[in-house]
Enzyme design. Structure first.
Site, short mmCIF file in Angstrom:
data_model
loop_
_atom_site.label_atom_id
_atom_site.label_comp_id
_atom_site.label_asym_id
_atom_site.label_seq_id
_atom_site.Cartn_x
_atom_site.Cartn_y
_atom_site.Cartn_z
N GLU A 23 31.45 -11.36 -12.86
CA GLU A 23 30.44 -11.14 -11.83
C GLU A 23 31.07 -11.21 -10.43
OE1 GLU A 23 26.25 -13.30 -10.35
OE2 GLU A 23 27.71 -14.38 -11.57
N LYS B 260 21.12 -6.63 -11.32
CA LYS B 260 20.55 -7.85 -11.88
C LYS B 260 19.05 -7.90 -11.62
CE LYS B 260 21.35 -12.86 -11.95
NZ LYS B 260 22.17 -13.97 -11.37
N CYS C 281 25.13 -13.41 -15.36
CA CYS C 281 25.04 -14.85 -15.13
C CYS C 281 23.74 -15.45 -15.65
CB CYS C 281 25.25 -15.15 -13.65
SG CYS C 281 25.55 -16.91 -13.31
#
Length: 518
Positions: A283, A341, A395
């Site tokens: 990430e 995301k 994440c």
């Protein structure tokens, strides 16, 4: 001691049998501060079952003591208080890593660390306190009802206010064979099993002793039978994935003096050895906006030597909204696809309510708070050339089991990129890795996990770690991608079958409590 004269004239000494002291009654009769301390410590004991310690018997024992003491409590108010304190102890210990982000810049943010852990623990435990209140409303001193209510609270905690399903009671089984049951009922089934095991332990001291022994024996047997052995060899023609871990420390990651150091490290590690079939970076591994790295893409293309590359990066759109993104670059150095995301971290990646403040006239306050990242609106899967479809996770998204079951076409793998440097070397990275293992079991899919400072890993569809890079190390893993299993029950139906079972159990427990009350 009494004396008795027998018929033969001898005098016998007869000792009266002393009553066994009631430990529960003695504890519950102690001063309030002592009881509070005991329940806080019991909650901390329960937290020992979470990674990296994985001492699950401590969790079950602590839960059993909680249920037993609840069955001896004579009033709702102390019952609720005891459960809340137990929860505070549990979450304070399990989520102790929460202070780590505030220590990255300790001069500016260190003072907030104690408030963060206290508020997080008290807030999470509040779900359990509400569960205890509801259980007492149905039937006071009913241990099974309290256990079911806490499981319902764990489900609620996973969903409400965007959800926070971290340190679920079921996570203590991830290192055991019982974790394989997540393929049928997901993480909440494992939480129910934790409560069933605790109740079975309590029942050994009551009238349901035989049922308790049978239940515990059944759980041990299932754990032994389901525990996966060594992983089978991967097929010779399986694609090879290179997972690159640059070890960019959080306090240096965005420092202009270090950004290119870490980027060059990624490029160097990628270009070494034989050419893999896929390269994965973590990430935000590229420390520049995607909008301005056209020249870097050609450099990346040279390093991967014809293999597709997955990397994390931030980007901005034409309206200057910013996204935390996962990018797939094809063999020609072109951006093939972008995943933004979707499940952002509250207060970490955006400030809840900042937009509302602007709309109600507090635009200045909204600007001071900042808007952070914008959620993406295009779901996965994404296509990886030569590999197949992958479910992308960035994440925080890796902790939400229910968000992976969208009923779409079957993917080939789970693809998680993360930056766990925020968690330091505390329990956070290990707990995040454990949840990644659980996602693989639930879906029956292997997972590629690339972490900035560790722990990067290849995880097979049974949750076994085939290869990993530890914390605070830079390096690259070349690992053959293990096969996917047929769709699991959980992959097909999500939480609904478990929720139906939980509803029936709660209904049955309520019926029994009403019957005994009558």
């Amino acid at each position: 001691m009494l004396t008795h004269v027998g018929s033969s004239g001898y005098v016998f000494a007869v000792t009266q049998r002393q009553p066994v002291p009631n430990i529960a009654a003695g504890l519950l009769a102690r001063p309030a501060w002592q009881r509070c301390a005991v329940f806080l410590l019991l909650g901390g004991l329960a937290g020992l079952g979470q990674a990296p310690l994985d001492i699950w018997p401590a969790t079950i024992l602590a839960l059993a003591i909680l249920l037993y003491l609840h069955s001896k409590t004579t009033a709702p108010r102390p019952a609720v208080l005891h459960v809340w304190l137990f929860g505070i102890g549990y979450f304070a210990f399990s989520l102790r890593w929460i202070i780590e982000p505030f220590l990255v810049d300790i001069a500016r943010h260190g003072w907030m660390a104690p408030f963060a852990i206290c508020l997080m623990a008290a807030g999470a435990a509040l779900f359990w306190a509400v569960a205890a209140w509801c259980a007492c409303r149905v039937s006071l001193r009913n241990a099974p009802m309290l256990g079911l209510a806490i499981v319902i609270a764990e489900v609620t905690r996973s969903l409400i206010l965007t959800g926070f399903p971290w340190a679920l009671l079921g996570h203590v089984w991830i290192s055991t064979g019982l974790a394989q049951l997540a393929a049928f009922g997901g993480p909440h089934l494992l939480s129910l099993i934790s409560m069933i095991a605790a109740w079975a332990l309590v029942s050994l001291a009551g009238r349901f002793r035989v049922i308790g022994i049978v239940t515990l024996g059944l759980l041990v047997t299932v754990s032994f039978v389901l525990r996966p052995g060594p992983a089978d060899p991967v097929a010779a023609d399986a694609p090879v994935v290179r997972i690159v871990q640059p070890n960019a420390l959080q306090h240096q990651k965005w420092d202009p003096a270090y950004r290119d150091v870490f980027l060059n490290r990624l490029v160097t590690l990628t270009g070494q050895g034989a050419t893999p079939d896929l390269v994965v970076w973590p990430e935000t591994s590229v420390p520049y906006l995607l909008n301005y790295i056209e020249d870097d893409l050609s450099l990346f293309s040279e390093a991967v030597r014809g293999a597709p590359l997955v990397f994390g990066v931030q980007r901005a759109d034409t309206e200057r909204r910013f996204y935390n993104s996962l990018v797939v670059m094809d063999a020609g150095g072109r951006v093939q696809s972008i995943y933004d995301k979707q499940h952002l971290v509250p207060f970490g990646e955006y400030i809840p309510g900042a937009g509302l403040l602007g709309r109600v006239g507090a635009a200045g306050l909204a600007r001071n708070l900042g808007s952070g990242f914008t959620s993406g609106d295009v779901p996965g899967p994404i296509d990886l050339p030569g590999i197949g479809a992958a479910i992308p996770l960035i994440c925080y998204e890796g902790i939400f089991a229910e968000e992976l079951t969208d009923g779409g076409d079957r993917a080939r793998l789970l693809l998680l990129i993360t930056n766990d440097a925020w968690f330091g070397q505390a329990a956070g990275p290990y707990q995040h890795l454990a949840q990644a293992r659980l996602r693989a079991i639930e879906q029956g899919l292997p997972m590629v996990r690339a972490a900035n400072t560790g722990i990067s890993a290849m995880i097979d569809a049974k949750g076994r770690i085939l290869s990993q890079l530890g914390l605070d190390r830079d390096g690259a893993l070349d690992v053959a991608l293990p096969p996917a299993l047929p769709p699991t029950l959980y992959a097909q139906f999500g939480d609904w079958p478990f929720l139906a079972v939980l509803f029936l159990l709660t209904l049955g427990c309520y019926g029994l409590s009403r019957r005994e009350g009558d």
